[in-house]
Motif scaffolding. Structure first.
Motif, PDB file in Angstrom:
ATOM      1  N   ILE A  63      -5.624   0.086   4.275  1.00 58.48           N
ATOM      2  CA  ILE A  63      -4.343  -0.279   3.649  1.00 58.48           C
ATOM      3  C   ILE A  63      -4.369   0.133   2.181  1.00 58.48           C
ATOM      4  O   ILE A  63      -5.233  -0.314   1.424  1.00 58.48           O
ATOM      5  N   ALA A  64      -3.440   0.984   1.788  1.00 56.87           N
ATOM      6  CA  ALA A  64      -3.439   1.524   0.426  1.00 56.87           C
ATOM      7  C   ALA A  64      -3.208   0.414  -0.591  1.00 56.87           C
ATOM      8  O   ALA A  64      -2.389  -0.484  -0.368  1.00 56.87           O
ATOM      9  N   LEU A  65      -3.935   0.498  -1.725  1.00 57.83           N
ATOM     10  CA  LEU A  65      -3.792  -0.526  -2.760  1.00 57.83           C
ATOM     11  C   LEU A  65      -2.372  -0.572  -3.315  1.00 57.83           C
ATOM     12  O   LEU A  65      -1.868  -1.641  -3.678  1.00 57.83           O
ATOM     13  N   GLU A  66      -1.712   0.573  -3.376  1.00 62.10           N
ATOM     14  CA  GLU A  66      -0.341   0.596  -3.888  1.00 62.10           C
ATOM     15  C   GLU A  66       0.565  -0.337  -3.075  1.00 62.10           C
ATOM     16  O   GLU A  66       1.443  -1.007  -3.635  1.00 62.10           O
ATOM     17  N   ARG A  67       0.363  -0.360  -1.790  1.00 58.39           N
ATOM     18  CA  ARG A  67       1.205  -1.207  -0.938  1.00 58.39           C
ATOM     19  C   ARG A  67       0.958  -2.687  -1.193  1.00 58.39           C
ATOM     20  O   ARG A  67       1.752  -3.544  -0.836  1.00 58.39           O
ATOM     21  N   LEU A  68      -0.195  -2.979  -1.795  1.00 61.22           N
ATOM     22  CA  LEU A  68      -0.516  -4.375  -2.107  1.00 61.22           C
ATOM     23  C   LEU A  68      -0.076  -4.745  -3.522  1.00 61.22           C
ATOM     24  O   LEU A  68      -0.285  -5.874  -3.960  1.00 61.22           O
ATOM     25  N   GLY A  69       0.487  -3.776  -4.225  1.00 56.66           N
ATOM     26  CA  GLY A  69       0.947  -4.086  -5.586  1.00 56.66           C
ATOM     27  C   GLY A  69      -0.145  -4.019  -6.628  1.00 56.66           C
ATOM     28  O   GLY A  69       0.006  -4.549  -7.728  1.00 56.66           O
ATOM     29  N   ILE A  70      -1.240  -3.358  -6.287  1.00 61.06           N
ATOM     30  CA  ILE A  70      -2.345  -3.213  -7.240  1.00 61.06           C
ATOM     31  C   ILE A  70      -2.094  -1.951  -8.074  1.00 61.06           C
ATOM     32  O   ILE A  70      -1.681  -0.927  -7.544  1.00 61.06           O
ATOM     33  N   GLY A  71      -2.376  -2.013  -9.349  1.00 67.33           N
ATOM     34  CA  GLY A  71      -2.191  -0.850 -10.221  1.00 67.33           C
ATOM     35  C   GLY A  71      -0.739  -0.730 -10.650  1.00 67.33           C
ATOM     36  O   GLY A  71       0.000  -1.719 -10.693  1.00 67.33           O
ATOM     37  N   GLN A  72      -0.346   0.492 -10.989  1.00 64.03           N
ATOM     38  CA  GLN A  72       1.030   0.738 -11.472  1.00 64.03           C
ATOM     39  C   GLN A  72       1.985   0.816 -10.291  1.00 64.03           C
ATOM     40  O   GLN A  72       2.749   1.755 -10.152  1.00 64.03           O
ATOM     41  N   SER A  73       1.951  -0.180  -9.468  1.00 69.39           N
ATOM     42  CA  SER A  73       2.722  -0.129  -8.236  1.00 69.39           C
ATOM     43  C   SER A  73       3.971  -0.975  -8.375  1.00 69.39           C
ATOM     44  O   SER A  73       3.987  -2.012  -9.028  1.00 69.39           O
ATOM     45  N   ASP A  74       5.055  -0.509  -7.765  1.00 65.37           N
ATOM     46  CA  ASP A  74       6.259  -1.333  -7.759  1.00 65.37           C
ATOM     47  C   ASP A  74       6.508  -1.895  -6.366  1.00 65.37           C
ATOM     48  O   ASP A  74       7.645  -2.055  -5.933  1.00 65.37           O
ATOM     49  N   ALA A  75       5.427  -2.151  -5.634  1.00 63.10           N
ATOM     50  CA  ALA A  75       5.560  -2.698  -4.288  1.00 63.10           C
ATOM     51  C   ALA A  75       6.284  -4.042  -4.353  1.00 63.10           C
ATOM     52  O   ALA A  75       6.076  -4.833  -5.269  1.00 63.10           O
ATOM     53  N   ASP A  76       7.122  -4.266  -3.384  1.00 58.81           N
ATOM     54  CA  ASP A  76       7.801  -5.557  -3.264  1.00 58.81           C
ATOM     55  C   ASP A  76       6.744  -6.626  -2.942  1.00 58.81           C
ATOM     56  O   ASP A  76       6.036  -6.511  -1.942  1.00 58.81           O
ATOM     57  N   PRO A  77       6.636  -7.669  -3.766  1.00 61.24           N
ATOM     58  CA  PRO A  77       5.608  -8.687  -3.526  1.00 61.24           C
ATOM     59  C   PRO A  77       5.693  -9.287  -2.112  1.00 61.24           C
ATOM     60  O   PRO A  77       4.668  -9.595  -1.511  1.00 61.24           O
ATOM     61  N   PHE A 120       3.446 -19.952 -12.354  1.00 57.65           N
ATOM     62  CA  PHE A 120       2.974 -18.727 -11.693  1.00 57.65           C
ATOM     63  C   PHE A 120       4.167 -18.104 -10.984  1.00 57.65           C
ATOM     64  O   PHE A 120       5.077 -18.811 -10.555  1.00 57.65           O
ATOM     65  N   GLY A 121       4.159 -16.764 -10.841  1.00 56.59           N
ATOM     66  CA  GLY A 121       5.360 -16.081 -10.369  1.00 56.59           C
ATOM     67  C   GLY A 121       5.697 -16.294  -8.901  1.00 56.59           C
ATOM     68  O   GLY A 121       6.735 -16.882  -8.561  1.00 56.59           O
ATOM     69  N   ASN A 122       4.844 -15.800  -8.034  1.00 54.34           N
ATOM     70  CA  ASN A 122       5.122 -15.909  -6.597  1.00 54.34           C
ATOM     71  C   ASN A 122       3.798 -15.898  -5.838  1.00 54.34           C
ATOM     72  O   ASN A 122       2.729 -15.774  -6.456  1.00 54.34           O
ATOM     73  N   ALA A 123       3.887 -16.016  -4.543  1.00 61.30           N
ATOM     74  CA  ALA A 123       2.677 -16.123  -3.713  1.00 61.30           C
ATOM     75  C   ALA A 123       1.736 -14.950  -3.944  1.00 61.30           C
ATOM     76  O   ALA A 123       0.521 -15.122  -4.075  1.00 61.30           O
ATOM     77  N   THR A 124       2.286 -13.764  -4.012  1.00 59.80           N
ATOM     78  CA  THR A 124       1.467 -12.561  -4.159  1.00 59.80           C
ATOM     79  C   THR A 124       0.787 -12.508  -5.521  1.00 59.80           C
ATOM     80  O   THR A 124      -0.393 -12.172  -5.627  1.00 59.80           O
ATOM     81  N   GLU A 125       1.520 -12.847  -6.551  1.00 55.47           N
ATOM     82  CA  GLU A 125       0.932 -12.846  -7.892  1.00 55.47           C
ATOM     83  C   GLU A 125      -0.143 -13.925  -8.048  1.00 55.47           C
ATOM     84  O   GLU A 125      -1.135 -13.735  -8.749  1.00 55.47           O
ATOM     85  N   LEU A 126       0.111 -15.052  -7.410  1.00 52.78           N
ATOM     86  CA  LEU A 126      -0.842 -16.159  -7.545  1.00 52.78           C
ATOM     87  C   LEU A 126      -2.107 -15.916  -6.733  1.00 52.78           C
ATOM     88  O   LEU A 126      -3.217 -16.157  -7.203  1.00 52.78           O
ATOM     89  N   LEU A 127      -1.943 -15.432  -5.508  1.00 52.39           N
ATOM     90  CA  LEU A 127      -3.074 -15.464  -4.572  1.00 52.39           C
ATOM     91  C   LEU A 127      -3.670 -14.103  -4.244  1.00 52.39           C
ATOM     92  O   LEU A 127      -4.866 -13.993  -4.006  1.00 52.39           O
ATOM     93  N   LEU A 128      -2.846 -13.075  -4.201  1.00 49.89           N
ATOM     94  CA  LEU A 128      -3.374 -11.772  -3.791  1.00 49.89           C
ATOM     95  C   LEU A 128      -3.810 -10.919  -4.991  1.00 49.89           C
ATOM     96  O   LEU A 128      -4.937 -10.413  -5.020  1.00 49.89           O
TER      97      LEU A 128
END
Lengths: 467, 467, 467
Positions: B77-91, B54-62
């Motif tokens: 809290i905007a979904l983009e900031r959580l990395g949901i969708g076509q987001s390039d948010a830093d995990p 699994f990649g990292n904490a965010t990919e595994l759990l969030l």
């Protein structure tokens, strides 16, 4: 019959299990004395404007409390004998009827609130029953003449930091002005309750619209003028201290019509005699319009749906509104709110507080909605559910999905002034008991529970209502 | 801010009363270590086929956990900031948002599951908050690179005896084939979820039908060919290990049309653009057709009705399905299931497992139905109700009418892999607590409770899902 | 398999917390021995008229108890093997099926009632299972031949002060006459259950009307004659001891038609084959007519709505009514009762007892209605909810709004004679436990709880049913 001692037990309403109780007691000790935020209620602002003494025990405690006279009525006691309506019943005789039938309230929150008022506010040490009816009536009536039982003194004595009343757009808010202009520092604010000019089925709707035009100087016979009148009046209410609006609709239906459709609908309903479906649609459209205005002026919206008002036809015809004959109905939120949410649901600047009389919606609809949409929060257990078990069910059925932070603390929603501190005390005890159980089951740490206890008793209400 | 110690209490979630707790503790001790039967869920079979880290904490759990991001979203809290969708948010930044807002989850099952993962799987001894966000992110991400944190190792470590995923008939099941062909012995099976080719309102329904024809070599533009394609694909799924089908309809409606009517309905819906009523009728008819096929091939049917999918229109348009915006609705079973039950209800060889998001149906409809019809069983508390209080209400409201043996043990229904052992542990604790209360009230003997604890934790799921 | 000891614990069903239990135990001790008021049930009056021995264990305990055979059926055991319907199953073999599957009843009220009967009435000291099936069958069948196990002896032994059965207007009440004319002093009364001549969808409705005319000598083909026949027959029932009527409608719908509309409706339905909407309207109108007659003759009305009767079509066709296939449905009261309440709701001389199978109506509709209208009272937790948790939910969800004094004590509503004392014992234990919790949380004084325990166990039923 010998009357029995009356004593408020210090652990009342805390869980009976000794382990949980000791946790709850510690939590409660830290919040018992916090100031009271009362952001939604129906007390009379004239009390605080004029600061005249309350009349007697019956006027203070029985007449404004439909919880009391509805129960007495359910057991065959005529409302006239209780002094309700155009009755010339002797207040002492009405009081005796309450006293003789006080056993009817066993197991009800009314009993808890009243005993608090009797013991805490008036210092009684014997219970109310037929044998003490006169003692009670005389003592209360006498004390009410004392300076420290006048409205402002009681407000200060019970630590009310802020008290919101509810007024129609047609109200002049003169009492609120007088309070502000006085040398008393109590904060009594209003809330914008537009039902009389928003609900085409409200008594005198067409006349109300005309009066709405006179007050605001807008052309309330046109859709744009009507909306302008709302903006005008909301601004006046906000300047008078209001931070919220309140909407008491039969259902939670909302609508999102085009401007042309809305105008056409308004033209159909404005003269009175609207069809039931037009009336429902208009109320729904107005919730969406109110949300739009809230985004402009920052007033928090409260939606109180689901009461079948004045269910008892004969009683309504003889005694009018608010005589204890409103009955809750099944209430849908998922379909009903969608038009409004489709338009504004993702706007975190909007704040809509939802209430319900249908507990089956807590876990099924309300918690999932509030646990997702940024604009939604859940109001506390309301009306018939403003009770120990009602509050427990609210927490049990909303917390796991919406958490605590999508709720807004406690509302008393009462016109019975002295029950306000009693009600907030009940809420604080029940919430501390609920938190204590989570701690005892190791689902929450004690330091978290302590933070939450303060949030639920004080912080959340202040924040949610922008006070 | 000082972070606080994190420790899973050994008695967590057991009843607080000391007498009941000691009974519960003894029951739980006997089932805590039983293998996990996970007969219904949504993990990705590719994890176990490829066994990549699994990649990292965010990919595994969030990211895979809509319970988490819906709550954060509800607080603005905007979904983009959580990395949901076509987001390039830093995990790492997304993870920090979770950490800073971890208090929002107080009182929710997400908090219980996550703390289990943090303490049990990753060995943390301090709680997650803003001050420990980096420590958490780095530690988790680092451990995920270790061999013993790869998918298969975690599967084995947590004692999964069998894990079912859910696939569309259009899926190739290649990952399942690869797992079977590997030298790893983990049992990962599929389940037949035909919604994309059964629900005329599913995105791309007409294209799905065409693809369904290509895969099966049947003429899926004719009613008989369409049914044959289902038979074909069900057989393929069964050969790939499936023992069940799964149906996620808006309602529990079933239908029992004549073959001619069914064919005519199919002709109306097959090209897409079906009316809402035709779509509903077709889904209902297909439940009955699926029951008929289950009688032939022995696959157990699961019906998961009552979710208003993608309630948030803007979110759906921007982010697509499964973003935490599904909201439960009131669900009828008594009228809805009658057509199917009139045809197959008395057949004890058929097994249909019913779920609900409407708890008001537990005692009123579901327990009476399952306590009578030989083909019906009740699935566990589902989705928003997969929580300590949700599970308690399920047992409290179904047991007295349906008993324990018309229920099927626990389902985790999750795509958050590491929450699986955490969720089963919660279920075992809550069921043992429930049984302990019955023993403490002398409604059940201790030896019966011990038998039941094993049945609820292990045997019933294995039997009901024919595993 | 070794059978286990059977022993009824003296504290069974009381709350587990030691503090609450000791309060509950004291309350229960004062009411455990009170006579039984059984104002609503379905035992066979012939038993007490003829006083013949019950046949065998299966005839006494399994055949009249649809709770038992529905559960066995739900697990795939054919009704024929249980001796239900035109079956010639060996009663001993049917009994063995019950014994072998007795674990299915864990956690159900049936198990509690049966264990009481086994231990208390028949003196068993080992549990029922496959190994004791013969011992049970032989012992019970043998004892039933003894004089002290005949119907009248059991009636006396268990302290029944009054037992109401339920009869159709077409019944001759000959058994009741024989009981009154005998030298036995047991009070077995009837109740007027007019469904066969009030429900146009009842099997044989048109024939029933004809027979109704013959019995009463009225022209039951005319509206006025039909009403006169009811008056006639109600008077006959009242003279035979009845104090109540009973109405088992699919919904709680009432109507308030003009005499001309009612007559026209009657003319449409009287010949059978009524439309569903006419049938529903006619049933609703007849509730209002029955209320009018109750005001004349003083019979208390019971409304038992919300059961979808004979939901299992095949079973109904093969075995007929009352085979455990009735399923509760969502039930509205607020709109449904309004026509009747608009006419008679404020009349305190009228007494209507409302029941429900839809617990979501307790707090939302029923408690608010009964806590307001003088004519309304709430019947106890009914049918599937006549169970420990069902009773707790009833008190938890009705008391805070309706109080205790708008409820009517306990009804057993059973045709399983020996379960009557068992059921009343359960109700007394649960109510005492509920009261004890209120005392432990300082919401009620102990002297009030003691009064209430007697009221709930005895006084309220006697008063509400005018016995």
């Amino acid at each position: 019959m010998m009357s029995k001692p009356l004593q408020l037990h210090e652990d009342r309403l805390l869980p009976a299990d000794p382990g949980i109780r000791s946790i709850a007691r510690a939590l409660y000790a830290e919040v018992a004395g916090l100031p009271i935020i009362s952001p939604h209620g129906h007390t009379d602002p004239e009390w605080f404007a004029e600061n005249q003494p309350f009349g007697n025990a019956t006027e203070l405690l029985l007449h404004p409390d439909h919880y009391l006279f509805r129960m007495l009525y359910s057991q065959g006691i005529a409302l006239e004998r209780l002094g309700i309506g155009q009755s010339d019943a002797d207040p002492r005789e009405s009081w005796k009827l309450l006293a003789e039938n006080y056993h009817l309230f066993r197991g009800t929150p009314s009993r808890i609130w009243l005993d608090w008022v009797f013991a805490e506010a008036f210092g009684f040490e014997v219970t109310l029953d037929a044998s003490t009816a006169d003692l009670y009536f005389d003592t209360i009536t006498e004390k009410l003449q004392q300076a420290d039982f006048r409205p402002r003194a009681l407000f200060d004595r019970y630590g009310l930091e802020v008290l919101a009343t509810t007024e129609s757009p047609l109200d002049t808010l003169e009492h609120h002005a007088k309070i502000r202009d006085s040398d008393w520092n109590g904060r009594v604010i209003t809330a914008y309750r537009p039902d009389p000019v928003v609900d085409p089925e409200f008594e005198g709707f067409a006349d109300n619209l005309a009066r709405f035009g006179e007050i605001t100087g807008e052309d309330t016979m046109s859709w744009s003028g009507y909306l302008a009148a709302h903006r005008n009046r909301r601004e006046f209410f906000a300047r008078s201290g209001a931070t919220s609006t309140d909407h008491g609709h039969p259902t939670a239906a909302t609508a999102n019509l085009s401007p042309a459709e809305a105008q056409s609908l308004f033209d159909r309903v404005k003269k009175g005699g609207a069809s039931a479906s037009d009336a429902e649609l208009f109320r729904g459209q107005m919730l969406t319009e109110m949300a739009a205005m809230s985004l402009e002026d920052g007033l928090v919206m409260q939606i109180h749906p689901g009461s079948f008002r004045n269910h008892n036809l004969q009683l309504f015809e003889q005694f009018g509104r608010d005589k204890g004959a409103d009955i809750p109905t099944r209430t849908d939120y998922v379909q009903a709110l969608k038009p409004l949410l489709d338009r504004f649901g993702n706007n975190a600047d909007l704040s809509i507080i939802l209430f319900t009389l249908d507990e089956s919606s807590y876990a099924r609809e309300l918690a999932p909605l509030a646990g997702h949409y940024p604009c939604l929060k859940l109001g506390p257990a309301w009306w018939f559910h403003d009770s120990p078990e009602g509050m427990r069910r609210f927490r049990l059925m909303t917390t796991e999905t919406a958490g605590f932070y999508n709720t807004v603390g406690f509302n008393d929603d009462t016109r019975a002034f002295l029950s306000i501190p009693a009600r907030h005390d009940v809420a604080r005890r029940i919430d501390c008991g609920f938190l204590a159980q989570l701690v005892a089951e190791h689902r929450l740490e004690d330091w978290e529970a302590a933070e939450l206890a303060r949030d639920l008793a004080y912080n959340l209400a202040k924040k949610a209502y922008r006070l």
